[in-house]
Design a protein around this motif. Sequence first.
Motif, PDB file in Angstrom:
ATOM      1  N   SER A   1       8.786 -88.733 -29.396  1.00  0.00           N
ATOM      2  CA  SER A   1       8.494 -90.728 -29.008  1.00  0.00           C
ATOM      3  C   SER A   1       7.000 -90.474 -28.014  1.00  0.00           C
ATOM      4  CB  SER A   1       9.722 -90.346 -27.711  1.00  0.00           C
ATOM      5  OG  SER A   1      10.822 -90.073 -27.586  1.00  0.00           O
TER       6      SER A   1
ATOM      7  N   SER B   1       4.156 -92.747 -30.346  1.00  0.00           N
ATOM      8  CA  SER B   1       3.637 -93.603 -28.101  1.00  0.00           C
ATOM      9  C   SER B   1       5.507 -94.382 -29.167  1.00  0.00           C
ATOM     10  CB  SER B   1       3.209 -94.180 -28.624  1.00  0.00           C
ATOM     11  OG  SER B   1       1.652 -94.015 -28.706  1.00  0.00           O
ATOM     12  N   ALA B   2       6.325 -94.183 -28.932  1.00  0.00           N
ATOM     13  CA  ALA B   2       7.747 -94.840 -28.696  1.00  0.00           C
ATOM     14  C   ALA B   2       8.071 -95.711 -28.298  1.00  0.00           C
ATOM     15  CB  ALA B   2       8.528 -94.214 -29.881  1.00  0.00           C
ATOM     16  N   SER B   3       8.318 -96.825 -28.487  1.00  0.00           N
ATOM     17  CA  SER B   3       8.994 -97.781 -27.221  1.00  0.00           C
ATOM     18  C   SER B   3      10.113 -97.588 -27.421  1.00  0.00           C
ATOM     19  CB  SER B   3       8.515 -99.091 -27.685  1.00  0.00           C
ATOM     20  OG  SER B   3       9.533 -99.566 -28.271  1.00  0.00           O
ATOM     21  N   GLU B   4      10.980 -98.220 -25.686  1.00  0.00           N
ATOM     22  CA  GLU B   4      12.392 -98.228 -25.981  1.00  0.00           C
ATOM     23  C   GLU B   4      13.307 -98.673 -26.155  1.00  0.00           C
ATOM     24  OE1 GLU B   4      13.284 -99.213 -21.621  1.00  0.00           O
ATOM     25  OE2 GLU B   4      12.222 -98.481 -20.991  1.00  0.00           O
ATOM     26  N   ASP B   5      12.767 -99.615 -27.604  1.00  0.00           N
ATOM     27  CA  ASP B   5      13.774-100.337 -27.946  1.00  0.00           C
ATOM     28  C   ASP B   5      13.757 -98.984 -29.743  1.00  0.00           C
ATOM     29  OD1 ASP B   5      11.655-100.744 -29.146  1.00  0.00           O
ATOM     30  OD2 ASP B   5      12.227-102.979 -28.921  1.00  0.00           O
ATOM     31  N   GLN B   6      13.209 -98.204 -29.772  1.00  0.00           N
ATOM     32  CA  GLN B   6      13.243 -96.849 -30.810  1.00  0.00           C
ATOM     33  C   GLN B   6      13.702 -95.887 -30.653  1.00  0.00           C
ATOM     34  OE1 GLN B   6       8.688 -97.795 -31.144  1.00  0.00           O
ATOM     35  NE2 GLN B   6       9.011 -98.112 -33.811  1.00  0.00           N
ATOM     36  N   ASP B   7      14.112 -95.786 -29.277  1.00  0.00           N
ATOM     37  CA  ASP B   7      15.158 -94.739 -29.335  1.00  0.00           C
ATOM     38  C   ASP B   7      15.681 -93.710 -30.161  1.00  0.00           C
ATOM     39  OD1 ASP B   7      14.833 -92.695 -26.831  1.00  0.00           O
ATOM     40  OD2 ASP B   7      17.212 -93.080 -26.695  1.00  0.00           O
TER      41      ASP B   7
END
Length: 323
Positions: free
Chosen positions: A209, A213-219
């Motif tokens: 993460s 630099s992952a966003s929430e929708d990439q969880d």
Amino acid sequence: MNRKGVPLRASGYSEALPLDSKSRLPLLEELPWPNSPVFLDSSGKEQFSAFLTDVTNHELLASKGLASRLALMLSGPPGTGKTLLAGHLASQLGRKLYVARLDSIISSMLGDTAKNVRSIFDFVAGKHAVLFLDELDAIAKMRDDRHELGELKRVVNTVIQGLDSLDESTIVVAATNHAQILDKAIWRRFPYKIEFGHPDLDLRHALWSHFLSASEDQDQQISVLSRMSNGMSGADIEQHALAARRRSVLDSSPLDMASLGGAILNKKVDHRGDASARLSDLKRRLAHHLVNECDIAQSETARFLGVSRQAVSAYLKATTDAQ
């Protein structure tokens, strides 16, 4: 005092560091405090926090006869964050970080290695600093090892004497990739210990993460990467994640999770190659790995690969037919 991330040398002040008498190379480096975060599992966090608490309350503990030597041993495989942790310790305490350079310490001349070790401990004495001894096993092997020369056994004695000579304010952090060969007397001089291993599932998730630099929708995709990267070190994950982000920027395209997954399988990052057959083969191998080896559902695998569930079924069938 250092500003975060800036050694004193950069601000116009240069301190004379001890040198090897023959090569004239420095025996120590003063390193800046790190900017990268350190990631620890729950046990590591607890032990690191306990050490910090004891350091900051050392005078109180000493007044009650309860203070311990401020020496922390970090053991575990390469790439798990031992050096980074030493930097964060110095940063949180606002102390200089001196790192011993083993390539300079170990001399081919008999007697010079022990002399270099003494020079290091003499230099840091009274400096209210953090001394980091990386790869300590290189100079502190068990003295009953029949294959070692007498000189190297004398070096171990010099290390022990150096540790014993330091004042109570000096913090020593040592790291080893081979804990089993360290001399027992060395171990006794490090009352605080943190054992590093390869990151567990939760820690791998945090690492992916952060470095992607992952966003929430990439969880959900991060969850897949976490499960398929079992056995990788934190340094491995950082390397793969940053390479994938660089390729995304250079190609002006979204992050290619399928190619990143393929890089994990191949232990290398290669996002180039535009042959559709190659891409299809990559997704086929990934589908097989995720479903059959990582126990990830076909629907989740399809979302990760950016294909339909029917395509995943076809990939699995093709793999089965090919076997």
